[in-house]
Design a protein around this motif. Structure first.
Motif, PDB file in Angstrom:
ATOM      1  N   GLY A 121       9.997   3.470  16.338  1.00 54.50           N
ATOM      2  CA  GLY A 121      11.255   2.767  15.678  1.00 54.50           C
ATOM      3  C   GLY A 121      12.671   3.153  16.471  1.00 54.50           C
ATOM      4  N   ILE A 122      13.674   2.555  16.119  1.00 59.32           N
ATOM      5  CA  ILE A 122      14.875   2.797  16.719  1.00 59.32           C
ATOM      6  C   ILE A 122      15.977   3.094  15.518  1.00 59.32           C
ATOM      7  N   TYR A 123      16.867   3.983  15.673  1.00 60.26           N
ATOM      8  CA  TYR A 123      17.713   4.514  14.785  1.00 60.26           C
ATOM      9  C   TYR A 123      19.209   4.080  14.808  1.00 60.26           C
ATOM     10  N   VAL A 124      19.855   3.741  13.773  1.00 65.69           N
ATOM     11  CA  VAL A 124      21.456   3.120  13.868  1.00 65.69           C
ATOM     12  C   VAL A 124      22.056   4.053  12.727  1.00 65.69           C
ATOM     13  N   ALA A 125      23.301   4.501  13.368  1.00 68.31           N
ATOM     14  CA  ALA A 125      24.204   5.360  12.474  1.00 68.31           C
ATOM     15  C   ALA A 125      25.760   4.945  12.686  1.00 68.31           C
ATOM     16  N   ASN A 126      26.452   5.203  11.891  1.00 69.77           N
ATOM     17  CA  ASN A 126      27.962   4.938  12.339  1.00 69.77           C
ATOM     18  C   ASN A 126      28.566   5.919  13.306  1.00 69.77           C
ATOM     19  N   TYR A 127      27.879   6.967  13.345  1.00 69.02           N
ATOM     20  CA  TYR A 127      28.405   8.032  14.428  1.00 69.02           C
ATOM     21  C   TYR A 127      27.659   7.770  15.775  1.00 69.02           C
ATOM     22  N   GLY A 128      26.704   6.744  15.914  1.00 68.39           N
ATOM     23  CA  GLY A 128      26.100   6.389  17.281  1.00 68.39           C
ATOM     24  C   GLY A 128      27.117   5.583  18.091  1.00 68.39           C
ATOM     25  N   ASN A 129      26.558   5.327  19.297  1.00 72.73           N
ATOM     26  CA  ASN A 129      27.333   4.501  20.266  1.00 72.73           C
ATOM     27  C   ASN A 129      26.301   3.581  21.175  1.00 72.73           C
ATOM     28  N   VAL A 130      26.927   2.755  21.839  1.00 75.56           N
ATOM     29  CA  VAL A 130      26.079   1.898  22.593  1.00 75.56           C
ATOM     30  C   VAL A 130      25.385   2.324  23.440  1.00 75.56           C
ATOM     31  N   GLU A 131      25.633   3.290  24.303  1.00 72.97           N
ATOM     32  CA  GLU A 131      25.152   4.061  25.451  1.00 72.97           C
ATOM     33  C   GLU A 131      23.758   4.983  24.823  1.00 72.97           C
ATOM     34  N   ASN A 132      23.906   5.168  23.535  1.00 73.69           N
ATOM     35  CA  ASN A 132      22.644   6.010  23.005  1.00 73.69           C
ATOM     36  C   ASN A 132      21.414   5.297  23.348  1.00 73.69           C
ATOM     37  N   ASP A 133      20.287   6.023  23.407  1.00 73.25           N
ATOM     38  CA  ASP A 133      19.052   5.296  23.387  1.00 73.25           C
ATOM     39  C   ASP A 133      18.381   4.895  22.150  1.00 73.25           C
ATOM     40  N   GLY A 134      18.999   5.437  20.987  1.00 74.73           N
ATOM     41  CA  GLY A 134      18.737   5.042  19.598  1.00 74.73           C
ATOM     42  C   GLY A 134      17.468   5.623  19.118  1.00 74.73           C
ATOM     43  N   LEU A 135      16.713   6.723  19.844  1.00 77.81           N
ATOM     44  CA  LEU A 135      15.151   6.894  19.552  1.00 77.81           C
ATOM     45  C   LEU A 135      15.324   8.357  18.599  1.00 77.81           C
ATOM     46  N   SER A 136      16.580   8.644  17.959  1.00 81.43           N
ATOM     47  CA  SER A 136      16.401   9.634  17.210  1.00 81.43           C
ATOM     48  C   SER A 136      17.689   9.580  16.443  1.00 81.43           C
ATOM     49  N   TRP A 137      17.626  10.376  15.385  1.00 79.58           N
ATOM     50  CA  TRP A 137      19.151  10.441  14.525  1.00 79.58           C
ATOM     51  C   TRP A 137      20.002  11.072  15.424  1.00 79.58           C
ATOM     52  N   GLU A 138      19.697  11.787  16.313  1.00 81.88           N
ATOM     53  CA  GLU A 138      20.702  12.720  16.989  1.00 81.88           C
ATOM     54  C   GLU A 138      21.306  11.598  18.128  1.00 81.88           C
ATOM     55  N   THR A 139      20.723  10.524  18.694  1.00 80.13           N
ATOM     56  CA  THR A 139      21.152   9.518  19.538  1.00 80.13           C
ATOM     57  C   THR A 139      21.029   8.286  19.029  1.00 80.13           C
ATOM     58  N   PRO A 140      21.454   7.948  18.031  1.00 84.15           N
ATOM     59  CA  PRO A 140      21.619   6.613  17.366  1.00 84.15           C
ATOM     60  C   PRO A 140      22.061   5.583  18.058  1.00 84.15           C
ATOM     61  N   LYS A 141      22.182   4.375  17.814  1.00 86.69           N
ATOM     62  CA  LYS A 141      22.793   3.021  18.143  1.00 86.69           C
ATOM     63  C   LYS A 141      24.050   3.115  17.197  1.00 86.69           C
ATOM     64  N   ARG A 142      24.981   2.395  17.686  1.00 84.42           N
ATOM     65  CA  ARG A 142      26.112   2.151  16.693  1.00 84.42           C
ATOM     66  C   ARG A 142      26.139   1.154  15.933  1.00 84.42           C
ATOM     67  N   SER A 143      25.571  -0.193  16.414  1.00 81.69           N
ATOM     68  CA  SER A 143      25.212  -1.458  15.474  1.00 81.69           C
ATOM     69  C   SER A 143      23.815  -1.583  15.290  1.00 81.69           C
ATOM     70  N   ILE A 144      23.613  -2.601  14.216  1.00 80.03           N
ATOM     71  CA  ILE A 144      22.205  -2.993  14.041  1.00 80.03           C
ATOM     72  C   ILE A 144      22.057  -3.955  15.262  1.00 80.03           C
TER      73      ILE A 144
END
Lengths: 486, 84
Positions: free
Chosen positions: A3-26
């Motif tokens: 799976g991939i993770y998205v949170a408001n504290y994420g950013n576009v550059e994150n890989d989204g592979l954990s809650w520590e490095t989430p994407k910013r938008s769905i």
């Protein structure tokens, strides 16, 4: 696939592979190859793509100012636990190939769930405050949902040959339009809804009442069945509480299905052709007098006539469809009375008092009132309450010190009594009128819009009659009893 | 009417959303091959366009972004043209 993770504290550059490095938008997660998408927080964006979206905690997707649909392309998406709000539509084009589970859908302009798969649908969702919600049913399941405060259209999708169930929904405070049968909405609670049953297919509507065609009751009923919506409510539809049924045609509910029940408080905006087929009780079943009637006289709590020499009356405050229901109950009352050695003829009327010295009509049926009498020719005495058929053989003159007889008048039109008015909402000036049950309700109004006579009243003037549109009425039923001849 | 395959037709007189269910399904499968993360074509008006050519057709996907740096999409637009 991970799976991939998205949170408001994420950013576009994150890989989204954990809650520590989430994407910013769905959408940025949708555009990767990872599935499903886990997200939490508040997002304002329109989506496109074939991914499942699972809320972790609170997840809100808001369409305010987007002027757009929630998702543009979908195929097998599972949307779970998400609050989706303020969108124009669920999808812009094509079938909505998603499964909504445990979601809150609110403030949609047009939530049209066009779907053609048995594996998708809407489950365990709360749908509130939408201008319009269209849920085709057929091979689609829409189960265990709560739908509140919206215009809800339920119809059978013409493109779906199968027909499965839409069940266990609670539909409250909605304007509900139900399309042509076979409607299979089962085990659902309709609470304080306004119903509009349409016949003849999606979009069609019987806006003009017409007398059912047919040479007899059976044919007329078949005609009604062919052109009106039938509702098969499911056993739990006995929980229809405070519903309003609005139909421009007749409302017909098939008691043969024994699965559609109406309870006190339900109302309908139109009379039915065959009252016995509408109501809580299938025709011939027993009425519950203690709870069904607000007041009654000369009838005990079991529905039995107490005094056979006087009329029995029953009155209910239940309006509209309840009225029809109690016509059914009245028949039940008659059947019960017959079992107790009595007979009730709801169509019978008693004629004027006939005193001794007045000739009886040969072949007419009379009931003895107040005192035993004897006919002159045969000298036969009869008890109070007894009925007999007058004949020349017995003699058409009768003797009695103080008693009299009244003629039974059979074969009257099946009528209903009601108070109605164009202008007086509390009916303070209204009078009871009689209407024929199986004809269009035509009445005579006075200058103030108060109904004076119904088409079954003696003073009814057909030439000046107007059609009456019935919305609410109060039942008042009079029945008559007599002893069966020995 | 442009025939893509046995059951899939493209009607150039209709918008993308008005095409048949079969064509939209087919087109979406084509659009799904696009790498939307490549936004090298981003315009100053916050729109980005991607184009794929297949089966004699040009598939054009366009996104209007609310905020491209946050990767939030306001609108997904799709169009299909016949390659002359």
């Amino acid at each position: 696939m991970a799976g991939i993770y998205v949170a408001n504290y994420g950013n576009v550059e994150n890989d989204g592979l954990s809650w520590e490095t989430p994407k910013r938008s769905i959408q940025s997660a949708f555009d990767t190859s990872f599935n499903p998408v886990y997200a939490k927080g508040f997002y304002r964006e329109a989506l496109n793509g074939y991914r499942s979206l699972i809320a972790v905690g609170k997840l809100v997707i808001d369409g305010t100012l987007l002027n757009n649909g929630f998702i543009n392309s979908s195929n097998g998406n599972l949307i779970s636990g998400v609050t989706i709000q303020n969108f124009i539509a669920i999808q812009v084009a094509g079938s909505v190939r998603i499964k909504l589970d445990n979601c809150i859908i609110r403030n949609f302009v047009d939530f049209n769930f066009v779907e053609n798969s048995t594996t998708r649908g809407i489950f365990n969702c709360l749908i509130v405050n939408c201008n319009k919600v269209t849920l085709p049913y057929g091979s689609i399941f829409h189960n265990n949902n709560v739908i509140y405060n919206t215009d809800l259209s339920l119809f059978l999708s013409s493109s779906i040959p199968e027909s499965l169930d839409t069940i266990y929904n609670i539909i409250s405070e909605c304007n509900v339009a139900i399309g042509k049968n076979p409607v299979q909405i089962k085990y659902s609670l309709f609470h304080n809804c306004t119903f509009k049953f349409t016949g003849g297919g999606i979009g069609s509507d019987e806006t003009e009442y017409s007398i059912p065609n047919g040479a007899n009751d059976a044919e007329k009923l078949a005609n009604l069945r062919s052109r009106l919506a039938a509702v098969y409510g499911g056993s739990a539809s006995q929980y229809l509480i405070g519903c309003k049924y609005q139909t421009d045609g007749d409302l017909f509910i098939n008691p043969d299905k024994e699965n559609f029940y109406l309870v006190p408080g339900c109302t309908a905006s139109r009379m039915s052709y065959e009252g016995g087929c509408i109501g809580k009780y299938p025709e011939g079943s027993l009425a519950d007098f203690a709870t069904d009637f607000a007041s009654y006289s000369n009838i005990d709590a079991n529905g039995d006539i107490i005094d056979q020499t006087v009329n029995a009356t029953a009155e209910t405050n239940i309006s509209d469809l309840g009225k029809l229901r109690h016509i059914s109950s009245l028949k039940a009352l008659g059947e019960r009375a017959i079992r107790n050695g009595n007979e009730i003829n709801i169509n019978a009327n008693l004629g004027a008092e006939v005193d001794p010295g007045t000739l009886l009509i040969d072949g007419a049926t009379y009931i003895v009132r107040t005192e035993a009498i004897s006919l002159t020719a045969s000298g036969k005495s009869r008890d109070v309450g007894e009925t007999f058929i007058a004949s020349a053989t017995d003699g058409l003159e009768f003797t009695s010190d103080t008693g009299y007889v009244q003629q039974y008048i059979f074969d009257l039109d099946r009528t209903i009594e009601m108070k109605v008015s164009k202008t007086d909402s509390v009916l303070s000036t209204a009078v009871w009128i009689k209407l024929k049950l199986d004809e269009m309700p035509m009445v005579n109004y006075d200058a103030n819009g108060v109904v004076q006579y119904g088409n079954a009243d003696d003073n009814y003037d057909e030439a000046s009659a107007e059609r009456m549109y019935i919305r609410y009425w109060k039942a008042k039923i009079t029945v008559q009893a007599k002893n069966l001849p020995a | 009417m442009y025939q893509v395959s046995e059951n899939i037709y493209f009607d150039e007189s209709l918008s993308f959303n008005e095409q048949s269910e079969e064509f939209i399904n087919y087109a979406q499968s084509v659009f799904s091959t696009i790498d939307f993360t490549d936004m090298s074509n981003m315009q100053s008006d916050n729109t980005c366009t991607w184009t794929v050519k297949k089966d004699g057709l040009r598939f054009i996907a366009k996104r209007k972004f609310i905020n491209s740096k946050m990767y939030t999409v306001k609108e997904h637009l799709f169009n299909v043209e016949i390659i002359e």
